[in-house]
Design a protein around this motif. Structure first.
Motif, PDB file in Angstrom:
ATOM      1  N   GLY A  12       0.703  -1.203  -0.207  1.00 51.63           N
ATOM      2  CA  GLY A  12       0.340  -0.024  -0.350  1.00 51.63           C
ATOM      3  C   GLY A  12       0.848   1.214   0.129  1.00 51.63           C
ATOM      4  O   GLY A  12       0.293   2.238   0.717  1.00 51.63           O
ATOM      5  N   ARG A  15      -0.064   5.440  -0.957  1.00 52.28           N
ATOM      6  CA  ARG A  15      -0.408   7.008  -0.782  1.00 52.28           C
ATOM      7  C   ARG A  15      -0.430   6.638   0.775  1.00 52.28           C
ATOM      8  O   ARG A  15      -0.019   5.323   1.195  1.00 52.28           O
ATOM      9  CB  ARG A  15      -2.257   6.951  -1.400  1.00 52.28           C
ATOM     10  CG  ARG A  15      -2.447   6.077  -1.057  1.00 52.28           C
ATOM     11  CD  ARG A  15      -4.142   6.752  -1.959  1.00 52.28           C
ATOM     12  NE  ARG A  15      -5.049   4.902  -1.744  1.00 52.28           N
ATOM     13  CZ  ARG A  15      -6.311   4.920  -1.025  1.00 52.28           C
ATOM     14  NH1 ARG A  15      -6.498   5.899  -0.291  1.00 52.28           N
ATOM     15  NH2 ARG A  15      -7.154   4.168  -1.217  1.00 52.28           N
ATOM     16  N   GLY A  18       1.680   4.095   4.098  1.00 53.37           N
ATOM     17  CA  GLY A  18       2.690   4.187   3.271  1.00 53.37           C
ATOM     18  C   GLY A  18       3.281   4.569   2.500  1.00 53.37           C
ATOM     19  O   GLY A  18       5.051   4.925   2.061  1.00 53.37           O
ATOM     20  N   ASP A  57      -1.698  -6.588  -5.027  1.00 49.92           N
ATOM     21  CA  ASP A  57      -2.772  -6.765  -4.570  1.00 49.92           C
ATOM     22  C   ASP A  57      -2.548  -8.059  -3.125  1.00 49.92           C
ATOM     23  O   ASP A  57      -2.122  -9.082  -3.648  1.00 49.92           O
ATOM     24  CB  ASP A  57      -3.510  -7.266  -5.229  1.00 49.92           C
ATOM     25  CG  ASP A  57      -4.994  -7.106  -4.617  1.00 49.92           C
ATOM     26  OD1 ASP A  57      -5.034  -7.360  -3.593  1.00 49.92           O
ATOM     27  OD2 ASP A  57      -6.744  -6.580  -5.419  1.00 49.92           O
ATOM     28  N   VAL A  58      -2.537  -7.383  -2.023  1.00 51.42           N
ATOM     29  CA  VAL A  58      -2.365  -8.268  -1.329  1.00 51.42           C
ATOM     30  C   VAL A  58      -3.392  -9.188  -1.114  1.00 51.42           C
ATOM     31  O   VAL A  58      -3.378 -10.470   0.070  1.00 51.42           O
ATOM     32  CB  VAL A  58      -2.459  -7.798  -0.156  1.00 51.42           C
ATOM     33  CG1 VAL A  58      -1.044  -6.664   0.134  1.00 51.42           C
ATOM     34  CG2 VAL A  58      -3.720  -7.296   0.966  1.00 51.42           C
ATOM     35  N   THR A  59      -4.462  -9.095  -1.906  1.00 56.05           N
ATOM     36  CA  THR A  59      -5.579 -10.370  -1.721  1.00 56.05           C
ATOM     37  C   THR A  59      -5.370 -10.881  -2.564  1.00 56.05           C
ATOM     38  O   THR A  59      -6.184 -12.305  -2.840  1.00 56.05           O
ATOM     39  CB  THR A  59      -7.166  -9.512  -2.158  1.00 56.05           C
ATOM     40  OG1 THR A  59      -7.290  -9.463  -3.411  1.00 56.05           O
ATOM     41  CG2 THR A  59      -7.798  -8.983  -0.767  1.00 56.05           C
ATOM     42  N   VAL A 129       1.354  -3.407  10.434  1.00 56.31           N
ATOM     43  CA  VAL A 129       0.149  -1.965  10.335  1.00 56.31           C
ATOM     44  C   VAL A 129      -0.575  -2.298  11.146  1.00 56.31           C
ATOM     45  O   VAL A 129      -1.469  -2.777  10.241  1.00 56.31           O
ATOM     46  CB  VAL A 129       0.416  -0.831   9.597  1.00 56.31           C
ATOM     47  CG1 VAL A 129      -0.629   0.396  10.115  1.00 56.31           C
ATOM     48  CG2 VAL A 129       1.797  -0.504   9.471  1.00 56.31           C
ATOM     49  N   SER A 131      -4.028  -0.696  14.498  1.00 58.40           N
ATOM     50  CA  SER A 131      -4.673   0.082  14.658  1.00 58.40           C
ATOM     51  C   SER A 131      -5.060  -0.064  16.630  1.00 58.40           C
ATOM     52  O   SER A 131      -5.231  -0.943  16.935  1.00 58.40           O
ATOM     53  CB  SER A 131      -5.908  -0.274  13.949  1.00 58.40           C
ATOM     54  OG  SER A 131      -7.082   1.366  14.423  1.00 58.40           O
ATOM     55  N   PRO A 174      -1.474   2.918  15.436  1.00 56.97           N
ATOM     56  CA  PRO A 174      -1.879   3.809  15.010  1.00 56.97           C
ATOM     57  C   PRO A 174      -3.069   4.263  16.049  1.00 56.97           C
ATOM     58  O   PRO A 174      -3.706   3.675  15.770  1.00 56.97           O
ATOM     59  CB  PRO A 174      -1.535   4.161  13.352  1.00 56.97           C
ATOM     60  CG  PRO A 174      -1.189   3.177  12.898  1.00 56.97           C
ATOM     61  CD  PRO A 174      -1.641   1.990  13.810  1.00 56.97           C
ATOM     62  N   ALA A 182      -9.089   8.088   6.650  1.00 61.64           N
ATOM     63  CA  ALA A 182      -9.733   8.644   8.518  1.00 61.64           C
ATOM     64  C   ALA A 182     -10.858   9.892   7.603  1.00 61.64           C
ATOM     65  O   ALA A 182     -10.921  10.620   8.527  1.00 61.64           O
ATOM     66  CB  ALA A 182      -8.475   9.028   8.858  1.00 61.64           C
TER      67      ALA A 182
HETATM   68  N1  LIG Z   1      -5.444   6.710   8.391  1.00 62.36           N
HETATM   69  C1  LIG Z   1      -6.309   6.089   9.903  1.00 62.36           C
HETATM   70  O1  LIG Z   1      -6.931   6.635  10.998  1.00 62.36           O
HETATM   71  C2  LIG Z   1      -5.311   5.064  10.468  1.00 62.36           C
HETATM   72  C3  LIG Z   1      -5.491   4.796  11.890  1.00 62.36           C
HETATM   73  C4  LIG Z   1      -5.143   3.377  12.206  1.00 62.36           C
HETATM   74  C5  LIG Z   1      -4.240   1.743  11.372  1.00 62.36           C
HETATM   75  N2  LIG Z   1      -3.974   2.343  10.641  1.00 62.36           N
HETATM   76  C6  LIG Z   1      -4.331   1.659   9.131  1.00 62.36           C
HETATM   77  O2  LIG Z   1      -3.005   1.981   8.210  1.00 62.36           O
HETATM   78  C7  LIG Z   1      -2.939   1.727   6.961  1.00 62.36           C
HETATM   79  C8  LIG Z   1      -2.373   2.480   5.735  1.00 62.36           C
HETATM   80  O3  LIG Z   1      -3.791   3.112   6.368  1.00 62.36           O
HETATM   81  P1  LIG Z   1      -3.909   4.299   5.382  1.00 62.36           P
HETATM   82  O4  LIG Z   1      -4.240   5.929   6.537  1.00 62.36           O
HETATM   83  O5  LIG Z   1      -2.795   4.691   5.084  1.00 62.36           O
HETATM   84  O6  LIG Z   1      -5.213   4.530   4.365  1.00 62.36           O
HETATM   85  P2  LIG Z   1      -5.440   4.541   2.916  1.00 62.36           P
HETATM   86  O7  LIG Z   1      -4.642   6.265   2.643  1.00 62.36           O
HETATM   87  O8  LIG Z   1      -6.577   4.674   2.666  1.00 62.36           O
HETATM   88  O9  LIG Z   1      -4.131   3.773   2.022  1.00 62.36           O
HETATM   89  C9  LIG Z   1      -4.659   2.307   2.384  1.00 62.36           C
HETATM   90  C10 LIG Z   1      -3.612   2.065   1.131  1.00 62.36           C
HETATM   91  O10 LIG Z   1      -4.079   0.562   1.166  1.00 62.36           O
HETATM   92  C11 LIG Z   1      -3.932  -0.024  -0.415  1.00 62.36           C
HETATM   93  N3  LIG Z   1      -4.733  -1.496  -0.145  1.00 62.36           N
HETATM   94  C12 LIG Z   1      -6.524  -1.588   0.270  1.00 62.36           C
HETATM   95  N4  LIG Z   1      -6.697  -1.774  -0.052  1.00 62.36           N
HETATM   96  C13 LIG Z   1      -5.259  -3.096  -1.204  1.00 62.36           C
HETATM   97  C14 LIG Z   1      -5.343  -4.549  -1.275  1.00 62.36           C
HETATM   98  N5  LIG Z   1      -6.286  -5.514  -1.580  1.00 62.36           N
HETATM   99  N6  LIG Z   1      -3.988  -4.848  -1.626  1.00 62.36           N
HETATM  100  C15 LIG Z   1      -3.337  -3.764  -1.708  1.00 62.36           C
HETATM  101  N7  LIG Z   1      -2.788  -1.915  -1.235  1.00 62.36           N
HETATM  102  C16 LIG Z   1      -4.489  -2.193  -0.678  1.00 62.36           C
HETATM  103  C17 LIG Z   1      -4.523   1.592  -1.166  1.00 62.36           C
HETATM  104  O11 LIG Z   1      -4.002   0.956  -2.225  1.00 62.36           O
HETATM  105  P3  LIG Z   1      -5.225   1.639  -3.583  1.00 62.36           P
HETATM  106  O12 LIG Z   1      -4.627   3.118  -3.683  1.00 62.36           O
HETATM  107  O13 LIG Z   1      -4.648   0.642  -4.535  1.00 62.36           O
HETATM  108  O14 LIG Z   1      -6.180   2.010  -2.906  1.00 62.36           O
HETATM  109  C18 LIG Z   1      -3.956   2.220   0.116  1.00 62.36           C
HETATM  110  O15 LIG Z   1      -2.531   2.043  -0.894  1.00 62.36           O
HETATM  111  C19 LIG Z   1      -3.569   0.873   7.073  1.00 62.36           C
HETATM  112  O16 LIG Z   1      -3.371  -0.939   7.168  1.00 62.36           O
HETATM  113  C20 LIG Z   1      -5.284   1.015   8.198  1.00 62.36           C
HETATM  114  O17 LIG Z   1      -5.188  -0.051   8.678  1.00 62.36           O
HETATM  115  C21 LIG Z   1      -4.426   3.544   9.057  1.00 62.36           C
END
Ligand SMILES: NC(=O)c1ccc[n+]([C@@H]2O[C@H](COP(=O)([O-])OP(=O)(O)OC[C@H]3O[C@@H](n4cnc5c(N)ncnc54)[C@H](OP(=O)(O)O)[C@@H]3O)[C@@H](O)[C@H]2O)c1
Length: 236
Positions: A12, A15, A18, A57-59, A129, A131, A174, A182
């Protein structure tokens, strides 16, 4: 671990947290960063020859196998990709639980298995990562919380299994971070660059569990003292 010799892989990576992790790794002198994303065109943001784009794609189990073969020199794997769908345990689409488990738990489990031999050979580190809602659930994010709690358990199980092999395993918890995920959450949010720096500091320090922002640190301390109090606080 995040020294000049680091060869990292971040899922990921295009954006959010990541992308901030990739930028922080490069700034800290990583030798190579495998930037993994579903759409490699979205990785054009990195103008650095040390960045190796990886379609992942992690799936997709076949893509995970291919990524592990391509990145056999990796010393740090960060399972960062994540999916969030809202709803309470009573009104959320139950199929959304399956979708979130696929991305947040089953993908990281496959990645841990696929990269285990390389991480052992390279005496590396695996970071997941998670939460704060993996510690106690937010009722409005019920199935996301379930997936992150399962991923926290997976992380602890991996830590036990890798023990003595020279591979360190890190759980990252986090609080709210200012990313697309978020955008609808009306709380103070930490910038992703701050979170990425704290994650890499925690890994370098050998911390098993990493709470990379102020809210996370409060939750972590509260959860260690009284888990039910955190559950009540999140439900309020
Ligand atoms: N933001 C928060 O408040 C928060 C808090 C605690 C934990 N987290 C965790 O932090 C991590 C990063 O989240 P973020 O806040 O940076 O969210 P984000 O900006 O929405 O980014 C999500 C990332 O995951 C990727 N992704 C989703 N499904 C995927 C798949 N099947 N295969 C590969 N990549 C996939 C997305 O890729 P695409 O661009 O292709 O969709 C994107 O790069 C996540 O694990 C999230 O649960 C976030």
């Amino acid at each position: 671990m995040t020294n000049i010799n680091t060869i990292a892989l971040v899922t990921g990576a295009n954006r959010g947290i990541g992308r901030a992790l990739v930028e922080a790794l490069l700034a800290r002198g990583a030798r190579r960063v495998y930037a993994a994303a579903r759409d490699i065109d979205s990785l054009g943001v990195f103008a650095d020859p040390r960045v190796v784009p990886l379609a992942l794609d992690v799936t997709d189990a076949a893509q995970i196998t291919a990524a592990a073969a391509r990145a056999a020199d990796v010393t740090l794997v960060i399972n960062n990709a994540g999916a969030l769908e809202g709803g309470t345990a009573l009104d959320a689409d139950v199929d959304s639980l399956d979708r979130q488990l696929q991305v947040n738990v089953i993908g990281p489990a496959r990645i841990a298995q696929a990269f285990a031999a390389s991480l052992k050979a390279n005496q590396g580190a695996l970071a997941n990562v998670l939460s704060v809602v993996g510690r106690a659930p937010m009722p409005g994010l019920a199935f996301y919380s379930v997936s992150k709690a399962a991923a926290a358990s997976l992380t602890a199980a991996l830590r036990g299994t890798f023990a003595g092999s020279g591979v360190s395993v890190h759980g990252i918890f986090p609080g709210p971070v200012d990313t697309d995920m978020a955008k609808d959450i009306d709380m103070d949010k930490t910038p992703p660059a701050v979170v990425a720096a704290a994650i890499l500091d925690g890994i370098a320090a050998g911390a098993a569990d990493i709470y990379p922002d102020a809210m996370a640190q409060m939750v972590g301390a509260g959860w260690a003292a009284d888990p039910l109090a955190i559950e009540r606080q999140f439900a309020a």
